[in-house]
Design an enzyme around this catalytic site. Structure first.
Site, PDB file in Angstrom:
ATOM      1  N   LYS B  61       0.849  -1.187   0.000  1.00  0.00           N
ATOM      2  CA  LYS B  61       0.000   0.000   0.000  1.00  0.00           C
ATOM      3  C   LYS B  61       0.894   1.249   0.000  1.00  0.00           C
ATOM      4  O   LYS B  61       1.953   1.253   0.645  1.00  0.00           O
ATOM      5  CB  LYS B  61      -0.886  -0.032   1.245  1.00  0.00           C
ATOM      6  CG  LYS B  61      -2.025   0.969   1.278  1.00  0.00           C
ATOM      7  CD  LYS B  61      -2.904   0.720   2.509  1.00  0.00           C
ATOM      8  CE  LYS B  61      -3.998   1.736   2.681  1.00  0.00           C
ATOM      9  NZ  LYS B  61      -4.839   1.464   3.864  1.00  0.00           N
ATOM     10  N   SER B 136      -9.733   1.505   2.880  1.00  0.00           N
ATOM     11  CA  SER B 136      -8.839   2.273   2.047  1.00  0.00           C
ATOM     12  C   SER B 136      -7.781   1.436   1.326  1.00  0.00           C
ATOM     13  O   SER B 136      -7.177   1.923   0.379  1.00  0.00           O
ATOM     14  CB  SER B 136      -8.127   3.324   2.900  1.00  0.00           C
ATOM     15  OG  SER B 136      -7.283   2.704   3.854  1.00  0.00           O
ATOM     16  N   SER B 160     -10.021  -0.918   7.115  1.00  0.00           N
ATOM     17  CA  SER B 160      -9.366  -0.696   5.818  1.00  0.00           C
ATOM     18  C   SER B 160      -8.657  -1.918   5.231  1.00  0.00           C
ATOM     19  O   SER B 160      -8.229  -1.882   4.073  1.00  0.00           O
ATOM     20  CB  SER B 160      -8.383   0.472   5.897  1.00  0.00           C
ATOM     21  OG  SER B 160      -9.077   1.685   5.756  1.00  0.00           O
TER      22      SER B 160
END
Lengths: 453, 456
Positions: B61, B136, B160
């Site tokens: 990420k 996310s 997330s």
């Protein structure tokens, strides 16, 4: 001036001399180092960097709190204090808000009048220093070497009422910190910074003062940028005068922060605080709270050395030193340590000393700089023993020398006979020179008088 | 050799047996990314082939700082930011034979649950590109779901990892707070943030957790608790008592409820006990989480002033600005007591509630999300979209507990449904043990395989 009572409180910042910074492993000693050479993601506030507290700094803060007779909180934590300034890389300073390491202390001090007075300490907490702004003609530069250096803040209660006692207290505090060996507390290098806050109350309310409860004024003037004890005194004195003048004009001084200009010896307004700044404190989530168990604290408390005041008392009681000698010796821990080293070594050579309370003599030699305490202990002791050994007078030699002196100084002799008694000391001096110190001055004087009568 | 659908551990085994070389593995995934990323927008940065260091490729990420590789947190503020240091998580991955092939898309600053607040365009759900992958960590799950990488690392503040794993049909493990170092992870809600793996097998999740977990001298909130050999702990099937609670089925679509009930029957069949318990309704966790997270966000974003690095504040997106304003408000003088402090007090109640529950049961199982994936653009209609979508994830996050999402089937629109297992602190080994039993028994009803096969 007589109509007003100054109310003075102190905020003192002291940079600790730990090896590494407060929350990262960068070196904490930044003096004279190239700008930004001692930085890392943590003290630069880079994305993702996290603070890890320096245990030594926490322990030293506890020691200082203890030396100031504070209560050490068994539960303490760090908080974030938010404000925007370019020297503060994270946008917040890691500090301590409602649970400082130490609180509610006191320190007893004999003031300039010889009275003993107790000053209350509100809190002692730990935080991080900021970077340094360097203003140039091309713009402002930032050096982050200082960013994250451990900084202790000591806050007193507003127990001071004149500039002199503030100066004395601060000098004492500096000595105390140096005794603890936790900071150089050097004002010039900025490792000790003073911020007095001053306000005045009308004498009419003096009754409440004697009841030990003062209704504090509703304003406060803080003075920043002071880098010597002398300037603190001058700044406070200036400020007391300035505020009295305002009152005398029937006005009220403003709540504000002022700077001190040492050259002009005056204070000037930096910023007027309309209301208390909102720092949006909240507990620092990156650092778990600190829990100090009794075992840990008791072990740590043993590291508090004998403090200057305790040492002073001991010197007076044990070595029978007078207050002034004991005071001077204990103002500098190295000097006091040297004094005790000499006494310790001398105790093995007691037979060579005829004076019973020789510690008093040793103290005087050091205090009066008769013997330099920078000498090695052996050298010092040799000189000291010599000075303390009474001189044996060689009477034959004395007779001979005095005869010579009288013969060679006929002018002085006739002056003396005419009544100029002060030439006598000149003759004694001449004789002492020829005797190369092998006589007591008193005896020489007597002998000369006897010969000339 | 076509390795499509091979797990990370299977690939490592093949490499060890010299049935495939590391460059072959690297070019396999590199080519898949080149072929499919444009459709999905799963990556913000894909390394040039020459740039990729030797190792088994994995995606990370874009909020993990990577030395020499751009790290943006999907915000234009950091559009050109290259970190001078490596995060602990990526450092550990590299030291364990893995290599970063690219940095995945996410909601900007991880603010969101749909990957639509990214300043680099939304990521699409690999199951249907009209839909959001969740967020996310949307880029990471999309990359795993479409098998552009064998596994990825995401981060979770509250949901997330689990929520996008649920919407995109992969395994997502959120470890105990403090199990994995946050050093180098761009902070969102500091008291909640947890890095975690996104994988296509439980064994891969166990392997990756072992790699990234442990005490870190650069993160004071990491635990000294020993890191078990999670893979080894999978070997012997254990029997557990599984708790279920009505509060976690309220407002959940019937289709999802039914799938979870089917799964519970499977656990019964495997010899586990199901026990009904009571827990504080997750709706309270929404307020607690929102207040704490906004406060921490407002503080954590203060450093992005454009003075030392990055672009100035006007590059912040509207979601970040809203959060800063709300967080600043809740921390302001006079409001702290009624918001932040109260939220922290209620947080303690939630923790105590869980501790009590875990005296009765080993785990709590529930749906991961109340709905399956939303269409792109929907989030704008809901002011607290993320908080609602993550409602069932927030209590465990607020308490700092470990939890996992496992694919539990598909809905009528062919979108994945997720099941969540929450366990006590540092219970990851047992969560993984139970998940592994479920995997062996059901193979997730073919969900993961179907997802991969859509990208041929």
């Amino acid at each position: 001036m007589k109509n007003y009572l100054p109310i003075i409180g102190l905020e003192v910042h002291v940079e600790l001399k730990t090896k590494s910074k407060m929350f990262c492993q960068c070196s904490a000693s930044y003096f004279n180092r190239p700008a930004n050479s001692q930085t890392c993601p943590v003290c630069l506030g880079l994305p993702g960097a996290l603070p890890v507290p320096n245990q030594k700094a926490i322990e030293w803060t506890i020691l200082l709190g203890r030396a100031l007779n504070c209560q050490i909180n068994h539960f303490s934590k760090f908080d974030r204090k938010h404000y925007f300034y370019p020297d503060l890389p994270k946008g917040y300073q890691i500090s301590q808000h409602d649970q400082p390491i130490a609180k509610d202390g006191w320190y007893k001090l004999k003031n300039y009048k010889g009275e003993e007075k107790t000053y209350k300490i509100r809190r002692v907490h730990l935080e991080e220093d900021t970077g340094k702004l360097i203003h140039t003609t091309d713009g402002t530069l930032i050096d982050f070497n200082r960013s994250g250096v451990p900084l202790v803040e000591i806050v007193s209660e507003p127990d001071f009422h004149n500039a002199e006692e503030v100066k004395e207290f601060l000098e004492e505090l500096q000595i105390l910190i140096r005794y603890l060996d936790i900071s150089d507390a050097d004002m010039e290098k900025g490792t000790m910074r003073l911020e007095p806050n001053i306000s005045l109350i009308c004498r009419a309310t003096k009754q409440s003062l004697t009841k030990n409860k003062i209704n504090l004024p509703n304003y406060k003037v803080e003075i920043k940028n002071i880098n010597s004890f002398r300037f603190v005194k001058q700044a406070i004195e200036y400020e007391i005068q300035r505020q009295s003048d305002i009152f005398n004009q029937g006005k009220q001084p403003k709540q504000e922060t002022r700077g001190y200009d040492a050259e002009k010896n005056l204070t000037y307004s930096l910023r007027v605080k309309e209301e208390a700044a909102d720092y949006r404190y909240f507990p620092e989530p990156d650092i778990p709270p600190m829990i100090f168990k009794n075992d840990f604290l008791n072990k740590l408390f043993k590291k508090v050395p004998e403090l200057p005041n305790e040492k002073l008392l001991r010197y007076q009681n044990k070595f029978k030193l007078n207050y002034s000698d004991a005071f001077i010796l204990t103002r500098n821990k190295k000097m006091a340590d040297y004094f005790e080293l000499i006494l310790n070594q001398l105790s093995k050579r007691k037979k060579e000393i005829r004076i019973i309370d020789y510690p008093k003599e040793i103290a005087k030699f050091i205090v009066n700089k008769k013997i330099a305490w920078q000498l090695s202990a052996e050298q010092f002791i040799e000189k000291a023993i010599k000075l303390m050994t009474p001189v044996v007078t060689d009477t034959n030699l004395l007779e001979k020398v005095i005869k010579e002196v009288i013969k060679n100084n006929s002018q002085a002799v006739s002056d003396y006979k005419k009544g100029k008694t002060n030439v006598l000391m000149y003759l004694v001096g001449q004789a002492m020179k020829d005797l190369k110190g092998k006589a007591e001055a008193k005896k020489v004087l007597e002998k000369i008088k006897e010969k000339l009568s | 050799m076509n390795i499509t659908g091979y797990t990370l551990l299977e690939i490592i085994k093949l490499v060890k047996k010299r049935q495939i070389t590391i460059p072959e593995v690297t070019s396999f995934f590199y080519n898949r990314i080149k072929k499919f990323n444009q459709r999905l927008n799963a990556f913000i940065t894909v390394l040039d082939y020459q740039q990729i260091k030797p190792g088994i490729p994995i995606a990370v990420k874009d909020n993990f700082c990577t030395k020499g590789i751009k790290t943006t947190a999907a915000s234009k503020v950091l559009a050109d930011f290259i970190s001078p240091y490596e995060s602990t998580v990526t450092d550990k991955l590299i030291k364990n034979g893995l290599t970063i092939i690219g940095k995945t898309n996410m909601d900007a600053w991880a603010h969101g649950s749909s990957t639509e607040t990214s300043d680099f365009g939304p990521t699409k759900n690999p199951w249907n590109i009209d839909y959001s992958p969740g967020g996310s960590s949307g880029g990471s799950v999309a990359a795993v779901s479409a098998y552009l990488v064998p596994a990825a690392i995401g981060s979770e503040t509250a949901g997330s990892i689990r929520q996008p794993a649920s919407w995109s049909g992969v395994i997502g493990l959120k470890p105990t707070y403090g199990r994995v170092s946050r050093y180098g992870l761009i902070a969102m809600g500091s008291s909640l943030d947890c890095p975690g793996p996104l994988t296509i097998s439980v064994a891969d999740a166990a392997f990756l957790l072992k790699v990234i977990a442990g005490k870190d001298n650069y993160d004071a909130t990491t635990s000294f608790q020993e890191v078990p050999d999670y893979l080894k702990k999978l070997e012997k099937n254990q029997k557990f008592v599984i708790g279920i609670t009505d509060e976690y089925f309220e407002g959940v679509l019937p289709e999802i409820k039914n799938k979870i009930f089917t799964c519970l029957n499977i656990f019964r069949k495997l010899g586990h006990k199901i026990k009904k318990i009571k827990l504080i309704s997750p709706k309270y966790a929404i307020s607690v989480y929102t207040i704490i997270q906004r406060a921490e966000v407002s503080s954590n974003l203060a450093r992005y002033d454009g003075i030392r690095f990055g672009n100035p504040r006007e590059f912040l997106g509207s979601e970040a600005k809203k959060r800063i304003m709300l967080g600043t408000y809740t921390l302001s003088h006079g409001y702290y007591e009624s918001f932040y402090k109260k939220a922290q007090q209620f947080r303690t109640l939630i923790i105590e509630d869980y501790i009590k529950a875990f005296k009765e049961v080993d785990f709590i199982i529930s749906p991961t999300t109340p709905t399956t994936a939303f269409k792109l653009g929907e989030f704008e209609k809901y002011p607290f979209f993320g908080e609602l979508m993550d409602m069932l994830n927030e209590p465990a996050s607020v308490a700092g507990l470990p939890a996992i999402n496992l694919p539990a089937g598909l809905d009528k629109n062919n979108l994945p449904i997720g099941m969540q297992i929450v366990g006590p602190y540092f219970y990851e080994d047992r969560i993984l043990n139970l998940a592994n039993q479920f995997e062996k028994e059901t193979d997730y009803f073919g969900v993961i395989k179907k997802g991969i096969l859509r990208y041929q």
